[in-house]
Design a protein around this motif. Structure first.
Motif, mmCIF file in Angstrom:
data_model
loop_
_atom_site.group_PDB
_atom_site.id
_atom_site.type_symbol
_atom_site.label_atom_id
_atom_site.label_comp_id
_atom_site.label_asym_id
_atom_site.label_seq_id
_atom_site.Cartn_x
_atom_site.Cartn_y
_atom_site.Cartn_z
ATOM 1 N N THR A 71 0.825 -1.204 0.000
ATOM 2 C CA THR A 71 0.000 0.000 0.000
ATOM 3 C C THR A 71 0.857 1.252 0.000
ATOM 4 O OG1 THR A 71 -1.714 -1.186 1.205
ATOM 5 C CG2 THR A 71 -1.845 1.215 1.222
ATOM 6 N N ILE A 72 1.906 1.276 0.794
ATOM 7 C CA ILE A 72 2.808 2.430 0.827
ATOM 8 C C ILE A 72 3.487 2.594 -0.528
ATOM 9 C CG2 ILE A 72 4.953 3.316 1.830
ATOM 10 C CD1 ILE A 72 4.005 2.009 4.489
ATOM 11 N N ALA A 73 3.927 1.503 -1.139
ATOM 12 C CA ALA A 73 4.592 1.582 -2.437
ATOM 13 C C ALA A 73 3.646 2.138 -3.491
ATOM 14 C CB ALA A 73 5.104 0.208 -2.851
ATOM 15 N N CYS A 74 2.394 1.705 -3.488
ATOM 16 C CA CYS A 74 1.420 2.225 -4.449
ATOM 17 C C CYS A 74 1.152 3.701 -4.219
ATOM 18 C CB CYS A 74 0.111 1.433 -4.371
ATOM 19 S SG CYS A 74 0.279 -0.244 -4.988
ATOM 20 N N THR A 75 1.049 4.095 -2.959
ATOM 21 C CA THR A 75 0.808 5.499 -2.646
ATOM 22 C C THR A 75 1.967 6.356 -3.099
ATOM 23 O OG1 THR A 75 -0.491 4.828 -0.743
ATOM 24 C CG2 THR A 75 0.279 7.097 -0.767
ATOM 25 N N CYS A 76 3.194 5.882 -2.882
ATOM 26 C CA CYS A 76 4.367 6.663 -3.286
ATOM 27 C C CYS A 76 4.423 6.796 -4.793
ATOM 28 C CB CYS A 76 5.645 6.008 -2.774
ATOM 29 S SG CYS A 76 5.790 6.088 -0.976
ATOM 30 N N ASN A 77 4.139 5.743 -5.532
ATOM 31 C CA ASN A 77 4.180 5.822 -6.986
ATOM 32 C C ASN A 77 3.112 6.759 -7.524
ATOM 33 O OD1 ASN A 77 6.324 4.107 -7.191
ATOM 34 N ND2 ASN A 77 5.070 2.277 -7.468
ATOM 35 N N SER A 78 1.933 6.755 -6.952
ATOM 36 C CA SER A 78 0.868 7.609 -7.460
ATOM 37 C C SER A 78 1.107 9.069 -7.090
ATOM 38 C CB SER A 78 -0.491 7.141 -6.946
ATOM 39 O OG SER A 78 -0.543 7.274 -5.548
ATOM 40 N N ALA A 79 1.867 9.333 -6.039
ATOM 41 C CA ALA A 79 2.146 10.713 -5.652
ATOM 42 C C ALA A 79 2.977 11.421 -6.702
ATOM 43 C CB ALA A 79 2.851 10.749 -4.295
ATOM 44 N N ASP A 80 3.774 10.678 -7.470
ATOM 45 C CA ASP A 80 4.578 11.284 -8.521
ATOM 46 C C ASP A 80 3.716 11.760 -9.684
ATOM 47 O OD1 ASP A 80 7.292 8.900 -8.145
ATOM 48 O OD2 ASP A 80 6.785 10.703 -7.010
ATOM 49 N N ASN A 81 2.516 11.229 -9.816
ATOM 50 C CA ASN A 81 1.653 11.549 -10.945
ATOM 51 C C ASN A 81 0.502 12.451 -10.536
ATOM 52 O OD1 ASN A 81 3.217 9.896 -12.585
ATOM 53 N ND2 ASN A 81 2.070 8.089 -11.976
ATOM 54 N N THR A 82 0.762 13.416 -9.667
ATOM 55 C CA THR A 82 -0.310 14.286 -9.207
ATOM 56 C C THR A 82 -0.643 15.379 -10.204
ATOM 57 O OG1 THR A 82 1.295 15.640 -8.014
ATOM 58 C CG2 THR A 82 0.179 13.878 -6.770
ATOM 59 N N GLN A 83 0.165 15.530 -11.244
ATOM 60 C CA GLN A 83 -0.110 16.548 -12.246
ATOM 61 C C GLN A 83 -1.394 16.173 -12.993
ATOM 62 O OE1 GLN A 83 3.044 16.945 -15.078
ATOM 63 N NE2 GLN A 83 2.248 18.833 -15.907
ATOM 64 N N PRO A 84 -2.346 17.111 -13.085
ATOM 65 C CA PRO A 84 -3.597 16.790 -13.765
ATOM 66 C C PRO A 84 -3.403 16.678 -15.271
ATOM 67 C CG PRO A 84 -3.526 19.114 -13.194
ATOM 68 C CD PRO A 84 -2.302 18.473 -12.589
ATOM 69 N N GLU A 85 -4.343 16.018 -15.916
ATOM 70 C CA GLU A 85 -4.347 15.971 -17.374
ATOM 71 C C GLU A 85 -4.580 17.379 -17.897
ATOM 72 O OE1 GLU A 85 -4.081 13.618 -19.966
ATOM 73 O OE2 GLU A 85 -3.145 12.457 -18.361
ATOM 74 N N PRO A 86 -3.833 17.799 -18.907
ATOM 75 C CA PRO A 86 -4.063 19.137 -19.446
ATOM 76 C C PRO A 86 -5.421 19.230 -20.142
ATOM 77 C CG PRO A 86 -1.981 18.211 -20.234
ATOM 78 C CD PRO A 86 -2.704 17.125 -19.516
ATOM 79 N N TYR A 87 -6.087 20.357 -19.923
ATOM 80 C CA TYR A 87 -7.329 20.647 -20.640
ATOM 81 C C TYR A 87 -6.922 21.390 -21.897
ATOM 82 C CZ TYR A 87 -11.876 22.631 -21.735
ATOM 83 O OH TYR A 87 -13.039 22.994 -22.376
ATOM 84 N N PHE A 88 -7.338 20.914 -23.057
ATOM 85 C CA PHE A 88 -6.859 21.456 -24.329
ATOM 86 C C PHE A 88 -8.034 21.743 -25.266
ATOM 87 C CE2 PHE A 88 -3.211 22.418 -26.755
ATOM 88 C CZ PHE A 88 -3.465 22.112 -28.081
ATOM 89 N N PRO A 89 -8.724 22.877 -25.053
ATOM 90 C CA PRO A 89 -9.858 23.215 -25.921
ATOM 91 C C PRO A 89 -9.375 23.688 -27.294
ATOM 92 C CG PRO A 89 -9.471 24.975 -24.353
ATOM 93 C CD PRO A 89 -8.515 23.871 -24.006
ATOM 94 N N VAL A 90 -9.927 23.096 -28.345
ATOM 95 C CA VAL A 90 -9.543 23.407 -29.719
ATOM 96 C C VAL A 90 -10.777 23.886 -30.483
ATOM 97 C CG1 VAL A 90 -8.585 22.443 -31.858
ATOM 98 C CG2 VAL A 90 -7.733 21.669 -29.652
ATOM 99 N N GLN A 91 -10.584 24.917 -31.298
ATOM 100 C CA GLN A 91 -11.682 25.427 -32.122
ATOM 101 C C GLN A 91 -12.136 24.335 -33.081
ATOM 102 O OE1 GLN A 91 -10.585 29.353 -33.745
ATOM 103 N NE2 GLN A 91 -9.045 29.434 -32.114
ATOM 104 N N LYS A 92 -13.438 24.166 -33.199
ATOM 105 C CA LYS A 92 -13.973 23.060 -33.995
ATOM 106 C C LYS A 92 -13.875 23.299 -35.495
ATOM 107 C CE LYS A 92 -18.709 24.672 -33.589
ATOM 108 N NZ LYS A 92 -20.061 24.369 -33.217
#
Length: 161
Positions: free
Chosen positions: A39-60
């Motif tokens: 559980t600690i190992a999983c928590t540590c690995n996921s903490a490195d990926n706290t950056q959110p997915e970029p929101y990328f609005p594109v004109q249609k």
């Protein structure tokens, strides 16, 4: 309720096992040690990926008219994942896309060329628009937490300075 236990206890000498209870006790003790570590190992690995997915609005659609203003500044991604120059949420031109390589986020133009990455100083042609105009241009509502002015981009040029 019957629990499924591991059936093999070969690491314990048979002379010490008087019943299956000792084997189950050892298995339980092992699980009590291994599960918290996992559980600690999983928590540590996921903490490195706290950056959110970029929101990328594109004109249609391809813009028929382009505003002539210019916004110069550092392209950043805020804590919510919105790509901005200063406070302006960029509404990217039709055909633009995003490419993520490791921790770098690249802006790709409609010709498939990398024009900038998050952290670069950029010059973005276009102009400020109301939220309802931005939503009309991208064909959907902006997220509720997408605050700030919207910049309808015409082109993006990485600043050479």
């Amino acid at each position: 309720m019957k629990l499924n236990y591991i059936k093999s206890c070969r690491f314990i000498p048979i002379s010490r096992i008087q019943s299956g209870k000792f084997c189950r006790l050892i298995q339980l003790a092992g699980m009590l040690v291994i599960l918290p570590i996992f559980t600690i190992a999983c928590t540590c690995n996921s903490a490195d990926n706290t950056q959110p997915e970029p929101y990328f609005p594109v004109q249609k659609e391809v813009a028929e008219e382009v505003m002539q203003a210019r916004l110069e500044g550092k392209l950043v991604m805020d804590d919510a994942g919105y790509l901005r120059v200063y406070d302006a949420l960029i509404i990217w031109p039709h055909g633009y896309s995003l490419k993520i390589e490791g921790k770098e986020i690249w802006i790709i133009n409609d010709k498939g060329q990398a024009v900038a990455r998050v952290g670069d100083m950029v010059m973005v042609g276009g102009g400020f628009v109301d939220t309802w105009v931005a939503e009309e241009k991208i064909g959907c509502a902006l997220p509720e937490d997408a605050k700030g002015p919207c910049w309808l981009a015409g082109n993006v040029i990485k600043d050479s300075n």
